[in-house]
Design an enzyme around this catalytic site. Sequence first.
Site, PDB file in Angstrom:
ATOM      1  N   LYS A  50       9.184  -2.977  -4.262  1.00 35.60           N
ATOM      2  CA  LYS A  50       8.003  -3.376  -4.549  1.00 35.60           C
ATOM      3  C   LYS A  50       8.582  -4.985  -5.516  1.00 35.60           C
ATOM      4  CE  LYS A  50       4.566  -5.013  -6.143  1.00 35.60           C
ATOM      5  NZ  LYS A  50       3.266  -5.720  -5.548  1.00 35.60           N
ATOM      6  N   SER A  75      -5.018  -6.999  -4.018  1.00 38.05           N
ATOM      7  CA  SER A  75      -5.041  -8.367  -5.674  1.00 38.05           C
ATOM      8  C   SER A  75      -4.460  -7.378  -5.796  1.00 38.05           C
ATOM      9  CB  SER A  75      -6.001  -9.540  -5.295  1.00 38.05           C
ATOM     10  OG  SER A  75      -6.089 -10.192  -6.318  1.00 38.05           O
ATOM     11  N   GLY A  77      -1.785  -8.334  -7.876  1.00 41.28           N
ATOM     12  CA  GLY A  77      -0.891  -8.622  -9.039  1.00 41.28           C
ATOM     13  C   GLY A  77       0.286  -7.983  -8.769  1.00 41.28           C
ATOM     14  N   ASN A 130      10.015 -12.818  -1.711  1.00 37.28           N
ATOM     15  CA  ASN A 130       9.189 -13.061  -1.735  1.00 37.28           C
ATOM     16  C   ASN A 130       8.758 -14.526  -2.228  1.00 37.28           C
ATOM     17  OD1 ASN A 130       6.531 -12.346  -0.547  1.00 37.28           O
ATOM     18  ND2 ASN A 130       6.283 -11.482  -1.777  1.00 37.28           N
ATOM     19  N   CYS A 133       3.778 -14.601  -2.408  1.00 38.24           N
ATOM     20  CA  CYS A 133       2.861 -13.624  -2.850  1.00 38.24           C
ATOM     21  C   CYS A 133       1.528 -13.841  -3.067  1.00 38.24           C
ATOM     22  CB  CYS A 133       2.934 -13.035  -4.471  1.00 38.24           C
ATOM     23  SG  CYS A 133       1.781 -12.298  -5.172  1.00 38.24           S
ATOM     24  N   LYS A 168      10.612 -13.337   2.214  1.00 40.05           N
ATOM     25  CA  LYS A 168       9.538 -13.006   3.161  1.00 40.05           C
ATOM     26  C   LYS A 168       8.882 -14.310   2.886  1.00 40.05           C
ATOM     27  CE  LYS A 168       6.218  -9.371   3.835  1.00 40.05           C
ATOM     28  NZ  LYS A 168       6.261  -8.477   2.622  1.00 40.05           N
ATOM     29  N   ILE A 196       5.015 -11.086   8.755  1.00 40.65           N
ATOM     30  CA  ILE A 196       4.690 -11.669   7.811  1.00 40.65           C
ATOM     31  C   ILE A 196       4.042 -11.175   6.607  1.00 40.65           C
ATOM     32  CG2 ILE A 196       3.642 -13.915   9.444  1.00 40.65           C
ATOM     33  CD1 ILE A 196       1.000 -12.354   9.497  1.00 40.65           C
ATOM     34  N   SER A 198       0.783 -10.911   3.601  1.00 44.15           N
ATOM     35  CA  SER A 198      -0.401 -10.728   4.385  1.00 44.15           C
ATOM     36  C   SER A 198      -0.798 -12.342   4.504  1.00 44.15           C
ATOM     37  CB  SER A 198      -1.224 -10.068   2.791  1.00 44.15           C
ATOM     38  OG  SER A 198      -1.404 -10.896   1.408  1.00 44.15           O
ATOM     39  N   GLY A 275       3.386  -1.916   6.477  1.00 44.27           N
ATOM     40  CA  GLY A 275       2.534  -1.797   4.974  1.00 44.27           C
ATOM     41  C   GLY A 275       1.236  -1.371   5.578  1.00 44.27           C
ATOM     42  N   THR A 276      -0.010  -1.803   5.277  1.00 45.59           N
ATOM     43  CA  THR A 276      -1.207  -0.612   5.245  1.00 45.59           C
ATOM     44  C   THR A 276      -1.121   0.945   5.973  1.00 45.59           C
ATOM     45  OG1 THR A 276      -2.452  -3.343   5.256  1.00 45.59           O
ATOM     46  CG2 THR A 276      -3.670  -0.842   6.003  1.00 45.59           C
TER      47      THR A 276
HETATM   48  O1  RRO Z   1       1.274  -7.963  -5.242  1.00 44.92           O
HETATM   49  C1  RRO Z   1       0.449  -8.700  -5.063  1.00 44.92           C
HETATM   50  O2  RRO Z   1      -0.099  -8.852  -5.085  1.00 44.92           O
HETATM   51  C2  RRO Z   1       1.174  -8.735  -3.348  1.00 44.92           C
HETATM   52  C3  RRO Z   1       2.316  -9.018  -3.165  1.00 44.92           C
HETATM   53 BR1  RRO Z   1       3.756  -9.569  -4.955  1.00 44.92          BR
HETATM   54  C4  RRO Z   1       2.508  -9.609  -1.953  1.00 44.92           C
HETATM   55  O3  RRO Z   1       3.488 -10.579  -1.819  1.00 44.92           O
HETATM   56  N1  RRO Z   1       1.946  -9.404  -0.742  1.00 44.92           N
HETATM   57  C5  RRO Z   1       0.549  -8.703  -1.600  1.00 44.92           C
HETATM   58  O4  RRO Z   1      -0.103  -8.437  -0.393  1.00 44.92           O
HETATM   59  N2  RRO Z   1       0.188  -8.823  -2.591  1.00 44.92           N
END
Ligand code: RRO
Length: 315
Positions: A50, A75, A77, A130, A133, A168, A196, A198, A275-276
Amino acid sequence: MIMKKKIDISANINGIKLASCIMNASGVLCTTEVDLNKLIVSSSGAVVTKSCTLKPRKGNLEPRYFEWNMGSINSMGLPNLGIDFYLDFLEKKNHQKPFFLSISGLTIEENYILLHKANLSSHISAVELNLSCPNIIGKDQVLGYDFNNISKILENIFKFYKKPLGIKLPPYFENKHIQKMAFILNKYPISFVTCINSLPNGLFIDINKETVVIQPKMGFGGIGGKTIKPFALANIRQFYTYLRKEIPIIGCGGICSGEDIFEHILCGASAVQIGTQFIKEGVSIFDRLRKELVHLLQKKKYTSINRFIGKLNVF
Ligand code: RRO
């Protein structure tokens, strides 16, 4: 008896060798010790952590993740246990797989501090920085869209950071933006690009309740899953066209099947992240996807993914 030829789905990301080209996407079931241990014993080709910050973070208020049949909205965060946790975990763990430490400082300066720390660890294969975000309250700037600052940031980083670095990226929606970003990235010794993240700033609605489905940011969040695959493919394809051939691409976005992986590779990905769909299925997904990919390659008579990376035909 007909002997089936062994199908090679390993990947080589600038010298980092993955037994399987399929791994998790940062953020998905990779935050805690339990998550990471499960990934280590799974058949994922690598472990991506993460995205972390200097201090641990609880992240945004719940509900902060929602999925429907075509995708997900989040979201989160940036909830994470802080960089020291991930570095300590790695130091204690005698693991064989490549380990990508994802970092996402809340400021540029924080990213430099995180990279200084990562630079001292002999246990990480690479950092995945990253720049994408989308969900930090009060910070609407996705760094990957800030074309004016990226060059300077990378220049500063490579003055002191000596380990493999991947970037990323967020999705881009104009060819000229991808050209511009690739032109910048090509100037630096980057080990890979992951695209990519999100799709930022999406909205999903519960029609019965007439409400949004996640609490932070009035319901707006990053969109993942099936819905975003065409955008992932387009970004991979265009980055493959514009990036130096020495910078491999890790594809991410909308992968649910072996066929989806094939499409990512055909567009130019050397490896892929899930991911999903990983959230939906858990670690058994890496076995399923590997089997589906191998089966498809057998059918198509490919012995290795290297035979078709980037070989998409056009009319
Ligand atoms: O933690 C997030 O809200 C988050 C991050 Br860091 C990211 O790179 N991409 C995403 O969809 N959520």
